[in-house]
Design a protein around this motif. Structure first.
Motif, PDB file in Angstrom:
ATOM      1  N   GLU A  87      70.668-115.148  23.362  1.00  0.00           N
ATOM      2  CA  GLU A  87      71.025-114.920  21.963  1.00  0.00           C
ATOM      3  C   GLU A  87      71.565-116.198  21.337  1.00  0.00           C
ATOM      4  O   GLU A  87      71.178-116.589  20.223  1.00  0.00           O
ATOM      5  N   ASN A  88      72.427-116.885  22.066  1.00  0.00           N
ATOM      6  CA  ASN A  88      72.980-118.142  21.555  1.00  0.00           C
ATOM      7  C   ASN A  88      71.909-119.217  21.426  1.00  0.00           C
ATOM      8  O   ASN A  88      71.882-119.987  20.453  1.00  0.00           O
ATOM      9  N   ALA A  89      71.023-119.284  22.436  1.00  0.00           N
ATOM     10  CA  ALA A  89      69.945-120.284  22.385  1.00  0.00           C
ATOM     11  C   ALA A  89      69.038-120.027  21.193  1.00  0.00           C
ATOM     12  O   ALA A  89      68.580-120.974  20.521  1.00  0.00           O
ATOM     13  N   ARG A  93      68.298-122.525  17.889  1.00  0.00           N
ATOM     14  CA  ARG A  93      66.936-123.017  17.640  1.00  0.00           C
ATOM     15  C   ARG A  93      66.248-122.274  16.501  1.00  0.00           C
ATOM     16  O   ARG A  93      65.042-122.463  16.280  1.00  0.00           O
ATOM     17  N   ASP A  94      66.991-121.422  15.810  1.00  0.00           N
ATOM     18  CA  ASP A  94      66.453-120.658  14.684  1.00  0.00           C
ATOM     19  C   ASP A  94      65.199-119.883  15.084  1.00  0.00           C
ATOM     20  O   ASP A  94      64.193-119.896  14.383  1.00  0.00           O
ATOM     21  N   ASN A  96      64.142-116.280  17.886  1.00  0.00           N
ATOM     22  CA  ASN A  96      64.719-115.007  18.299  1.00  0.00           C
ATOM     23  C   ASN A  96      64.783-114.949  19.815  1.00  0.00           C
ATOM     24  O   ASN A  96      64.024-115.634  20.515  1.00  0.00           O
ATOM     25  N   PRO A  97      65.693-114.136  20.356  1.00  0.00           N
ATOM     26  CA  PRO A  97      65.878-114.123  21.813  1.00  0.00           C
ATOM     27  C   PRO A  97      64.627-113.715  22.588  1.00  0.00           C
ATOM     28  O   PRO A  97      64.401-114.200  23.689  1.00  0.00           O
ATOM     29  N   ARG A  98      63.811-112.858  21.994  1.00  0.00           N
ATOM     30  CA  ARG A  98      62.618-112.390  22.712  1.00  0.00           C
ATOM     31  C   ARG A  98      61.655-113.547  22.963  1.00  0.00           C
ATOM     32  O   ARG A  98      61.202-113.767  24.091  1.00  0.00           O
ATOM     33  N   ASP A  99      61.337-114.303  21.919  1.00  0.00           N
ATOM     34  CA  ASP A  99      60.397-115.418  22.085  1.00  0.00           C
ATOM     35  C   ASP A  99      60.968-116.476  23.018  1.00  0.00           C
ATOM     36  O   ASP A  99      60.262-117.045  23.861  1.00  0.00           O
ATOM     37  N   TRP A 100      62.255-116.765  22.831  1.00  0.00           N
ATOM     38  CA  TRP A 100      62.900-117.765  23.684  1.00  0.00           C
ATOM     39  C   TRP A 100      62.829-117.331  25.157  1.00  0.00           C
ATOM     40  O   TRP A 100      62.472-118.132  26.035  1.00  0.00           O
ATOM     41  N   THR A 101      63.125-116.079  25.413  1.00  0.00           N
ATOM     42  CA  THR A 101      63.142-115.580  26.789  1.00  0.00           C
ATOM     43  C   THR A 101      61.746-115.606  27.404  1.00  0.00           C
ATOM     44  O   THR A 101      61.570-116.021  28.554  1.00  0.00           O
ATOM     45  N   GLU A 460      64.203-105.999  14.916  1.00  0.00           N
ATOM     46  CA  GLU A 460      64.025-107.448  14.839  1.00  0.00           C
ATOM     47  C   GLU A 460      65.396-108.126  14.883  1.00  0.00           C
ATOM     48  O   GLU A 460      66.390-107.572  14.402  1.00  0.00           O
ATOM     49  N   PHE A 461      65.438-109.325  15.437  1.00  0.00           N
ATOM     50  CA  PHE A 461      66.689-110.050  15.609  1.00  0.00           C
ATOM     51  C   PHE A 461      67.344-110.374  14.268  1.00  0.00           C
ATOM     52  O   PHE A 461      66.670-110.784  13.323  1.00  0.00           O
ATOM     53  N   ILE A 462      68.639-110.164  14.222  1.00  0.00           N
ATOM     54  CA  ILE A 462      69.431-110.500  13.033  1.00  0.00           C
ATOM     55  C   ILE A 462      70.442-111.567  13.439  1.00  0.00           C
ATOM     56  O   ILE A 462      71.306-111.331  14.294  1.00  0.00           O
ATOM     57  N   ASN A 463      70.300-112.721  12.872  1.00  0.00           N
ATOM     58  CA  ASN A 463      71.179-113.848  13.210  1.00  0.00           C
ATOM     59  C   ASN A 463      72.450-113.739  12.376  1.00  0.00           C
ATOM     60  O   ASN A 463      72.485-114.104  11.197  1.00  0.00           O
TER      61      ASN A 463
END
Length: 890
Positions: A87-89, A93-94, A96-101, A460-463
């Protein structure tokens, strides 16, 4: 490719592709009971680090070994993919956690393939997929059905940086820092969901004794965390407030209770704070439960000691904790160090009521007719059990008997058990986790989402700061499953330790759509036979996994109650004595090592450097040396294949054959108990012997080939790519991963004695040549001791007679040796405690004769091995069993 090495990239890519094409590591669903080998699945941070490489090389090597032993093996891999770091990453990087993971998983999977790890990738799981976390939600509902879920207000550990709740186990050290970011943890009152792990506290504790395949250190850490204490609860009457219950393990000391103490958040303390400025000031600004010294503030209250009827003062004190015991305690400064320190500070009376027990402390034995010696507790508390003194009618009783009597006699007292373990708060105020499957209805209250509506998927991710799901307005809006009215979804997500508390069961049937796992298969395949991971998971993950397994056994038909039969906690990979970390800038990149030296080199170096549970220092020099060893082995095999030798099956061949058998037997034992470094040392020693054999003489082809084939298979679990290459070059059509493990039957004791004899003899030759200054010996004669000395040694080893020499002289063939036998008998008498049997004279002669080539090769001189009766007494008089005489001509 490194200068000294071989084309490792070509070899490794070739065999990785071949394994993939053949689906070499697939575990069919129809096997009966595979050996289940599992490494703790990683958090997908984006890159493998050396700790990962070590963990997964250990499990991979063991899985490969068990396959070669003929087992069906289950060896899966997955991803602990939820959690705050993603979540922090994503925020940084603007994205979402799903794509990053998913990107991190793709990268790490490729790195694992490059390391040659033999996983059944068809069983891969990722906990962040709805296909997985729907079963977290389903299990939450099952736990709820069994009254193992509770929602209540609770004071929780709050990390202001991570903006989420932490379990007690996630708060580290005396400074109480967040396990993720080292921020000081605060206390907050929040409504939370809990899993009632305390319902299983006794079983979790008592079953630890049966976990014989676990390290003792881990078992003790779990015992300490559960923290069961037997004692008594007893009421002290506080004026105007009624009875207040205290828990104590030492009710035998109650006559020495000279004050009473309340936790700062005890209800009476909070009442006092509202009307007493000094109490309020202490609670709000001075209380420090983690401080080095106990602190407190006096009150105007008194409590009645139920054993003595005396009024004693009441304090609010920070060393009393509301979540330990009852939040109130009777303080006995004469027999508790902390109470003693507080009494000294506050000027309270310190009364001894326990004296040392004369039976366990003879120095305290009183004279006849006198009372037991009362200890001086003015400086230090006496904390042992003993005999009661100054305790009225109970004086003279031993502590244990007094505890029973006092618990019976004091009206309010009753036996009680307390635990340090607390229920597991699973609520997290974060986005990237499993949504808790509950909706909140104004009319119906909290209502579980029905099974048919699972999974409750993340929006969907909410920052945002705070709890992101609180900001997901559309997602929150729903209807109540019970009444159909408007309702809101629960916005907390589950602690990610829920994911890992049962993931090992999902590998059994990862694609199953109507249950978290296939029950019949789980009952056949579980528990995990060998589990490997870091010691940092000794409490949280392992305790929660044990809890889940027991609940599933009680309510879902699982037939085992413990998840992991054997556990290995692997040590750290260090650099210059320090743990590798990005912040210290001392990280060694596995990717660089693989590119420069190859995966086999990295794996072999890491496994030979230390026992798996020990920390070890990474060494570039060691890596280069390991790479050179593999290159020499490849050259050795290629030379044999291109130019097969035709030497005799002579004494040298016999020596090599014996070493092959010994190495196979010992290395197999060491693989069995996961001391890979010892197995690899044996294998490398055999490789050196084969290389020396080939350079010393023309080898016997069958013996030499058997040795090379043994080395290749013994290395295959750790260096699988090169082992495949060399196994093929030796004329085999099957994969080495499917090859049978080499077998040999040897007498280990005989092997150890033979090896020790040869090494001692070589060392003695070196010493004589060095001391005598012999530069170029012409010949070396090794003389085996006369037979009577072996007989004398056997008598000395087996005898318990005081007069050993007299016993020896009863044997005529020894007595005939005269003074020589008497002198040898005196030597045996002097060393009697350290004596042990050696090889017999014929075995000793054969062993030395077959090893003579090693001495010849080292000193470039002919070596003869003879019996004592072939030489004069002046030569053999110094020979002893296991220590032949040595004559050197120069």
């Amino acid at each position: 490719m490194s200068d000294a090495g071989y084309d490792h990239a070509a070899v490794e890519q070739r065999w990785q592709a071949a394994w993939d094409d053949a689906d070499a590591y697939r575990t069919p669903d129809d096997v009966d009971d595979p050996t289940y080998v599992l490494g703790m699945y990683p958090y997908p941070s984006g890159k493998l680090h050396m700790g990962h490489v070590r963990n997964y090389t250990i499990t991979d090597a063991y899985a490969r070994y068990r396959r070669m032993r003929g087992d069906d093996v289950l060896h899966p891999m997955g991803w602990d993919a939820f959690g705050l770091p993603a979540e922090n990453a994503a925020k940084e990087r603007d994205t979402n956690p799903r794509d990053w993971t998913v990107d991190c998983i793709d990268t790490m999977r490729d790195q694992m393939r490059a390391m040659g790890f033999g996983y059944d990738w068809d069983r891969e799981i990722a906990t962040c997929t709805p296909e997985y976390y729907r079963w977290n939600q389903w299990l939450f509902s099952r736990f709820h059905d069994e009254d193992l879920v509770e929602r209540r207000d609770a004071e929780v550990n709050w990390c202001p940086h991570c903006e989420t709740v932490l379990a007690d186990e996630q708060v580290e050290g005396e400074a109480e820092l967040c396990w993720r970011c080292d921020t000081p943890v605060e206390q907050r009152e929040l409504e939370q969901w809990f899993l009632k792990i305390t319902e299983y506290a006794d079983e979790l504790l008592e079953d630890i004794d049966d976990l014989e395949g676990w390290p003792n250190s881990v078992r003790q850490m779990q015992r300490n965390w559960i923290g069961r204490q037997y004692g008594a609860e007893v009421d002290f009457e506080i004026k105007d407030h009624g009875p207040v219950t205290a828990f104590t393990t030492r009710i035998d000391t109650i006559h020495g209770a000279t004050f009473f103490a309340l936790a700062p958040d005890h209800p009476i303390s909070e009442e006092l704070a509202a009307e007493d400025d000094s109490v309020r000031e202490f609670i709000e600004h001075e209380a420090d439960p983690e401080g080095d010294e106990p602190n407190g503030v006096p009150t105007d209250l008194t409590a009645t000691n139920p054993a003595t009827g005396e009024e004693i003062p009441v304090y609010v004190a920070d060393f009393v904790l509301s979540d330990v015991g009852t939040g109130a305690l009777m303080a006995v400064p004469g027999h508790d160090e902390r109470d003693h320190a507080f009494a000294e500070k506050m000027g309270e009376e310190i009364v001894p009521v326990i004296a040392p027990d004369p039976e366990t402390d003879p120095e305290s034995e009183p004279a006849e007719g006198e009372e037991p010696t009362v200890p001086d507790v003015s400086e230090d508390a006496f904390t042992d059990d003993g005999v009661l003194v100054n305790s009225g009618e109970y004086s003279g009783l031993e502590s244990e008997a007094a505890r029973e009597r006092l618990t019976e006699d004091i009206e309010s007292a009753e036996e009680a058990t307390q635990y340090q373990l607390r229920d597991w708060g699973i609520s997290r105020q974060r986005y990237w986790g499993t949504p808790i499957p509950v909706v909140h209805c104004e009319d119906c209250g909290p209502v579980l989402v029905p099974d048919e509506d699972l999974p409750v998927e993340l929006p969907e991710f909410i920052n945002t700061t705070g709890n992101p799901l609180d900001a997901a307005e559309e997602w929150k809006k729903t209807t109540c499953p019970d009444c159909g009215g408007p309702a809101e979804r629960e916005t907390d997500t589950m602690d990610t330790f829920v994911d890992s508390s049962w993931y090992f069961l999902r590998y059994v049937s990862p694609d199953l759509e109507d249950a978290p796992f296939d029950l019949e298969r789980a009952n056949d395949w579980m528990p995990v036979d060998q589990y490997v991971g870091g010691i940092e998971h000794a409490v949280m993950h392992l305790l929660y996994s044990r809890f889940f397994t027991k609940v599933l056994a009680d309510h879902e038909g699982l037939e085992h109650r413990e998840p992991f039969t054997n556990l290995l906690a692997q040590g750290m990979v260090q650099l210059e004595g320090e743990k590798m970390s990005k912040s210290k800038g001392n990280v060694v990149s596995p990717q660089r090592i693989v590119e420069e030296y190859g995966a086999d080199t990295a794996r072999l170096f890491m496994m030979q450097a230390a026992q798996p549970e020990r920390d070890f220092d990474w060494s570039e020099e060691g890596v280069r040396s390991t790479n050179a060893f593999l290159a020499r082995l490849k050259e050795l095999v290629e030379d044999f294949v291109s130019n097969e030798p035709d030497g005799e099956e002579d004494a040298i061949a016999r020596y090599v054959a014996n070493e092959i058998d010994a190495t196979i037997a010992i290395a197999g034992e060491k693989y069995d108990d996961l001391t890979f470094n010892r197995a690899l040392r044996e294998t490398q020693d055999l490789t050196r012997t084969l290389r020396n054999y080939a350079s010393h003489t023309e080898p016997h082809a069958e013996t030499y080939e058997r040795g090379l084939a043994a080395v290749v298979r013994l290395l295959a679990p750790v260096a699988p790519h090169l082992a495949e290459e060399l196994y093929t070059e030796l004329g085999n059509d099957e994969f080495v991963v499917d090859a049978p493990w080499p077998t040999a039957s040897v007498d280990r004791e005989h092997v150890d004695k033979r090896r020790q004899l040869v090494e001692n003899t070589r060392e003695d030759v070196r010493d004589i040549i060095d001391v005598a200054g012999i530069e170029d010996p012409d010949a070396i004669e090794v003389v085996v001791a006369p037979t009577w000395k072996y007989d004398a040694l056997e008598i000395a080893v087996e005898s318990d007679a005081d007069n050993l020499i007299g016993e020896l002289m009863q044997e005529s063939h020894i007595r005939e040796q005269g003074d020589v036998a008497a002198d040898y008998g005196q030597d045996l008498q002097a060393e009697r405690e350290a004596l042990s049997m050696t090889l017999g004279p014929e075995d000793e002669h054969d062993a030395l004769e077959s090893a003579a080539w090693l001495i010849e090769r080292e000193f470039d001189a002919p070596v003869s091995v003879v019996h004592a009766d072939e030489v004069g007494e002046s030569v053999h008089k110094n020979a002893a069993p296991g220590r032949p005489a040595i004559e050197i001509e120069d």
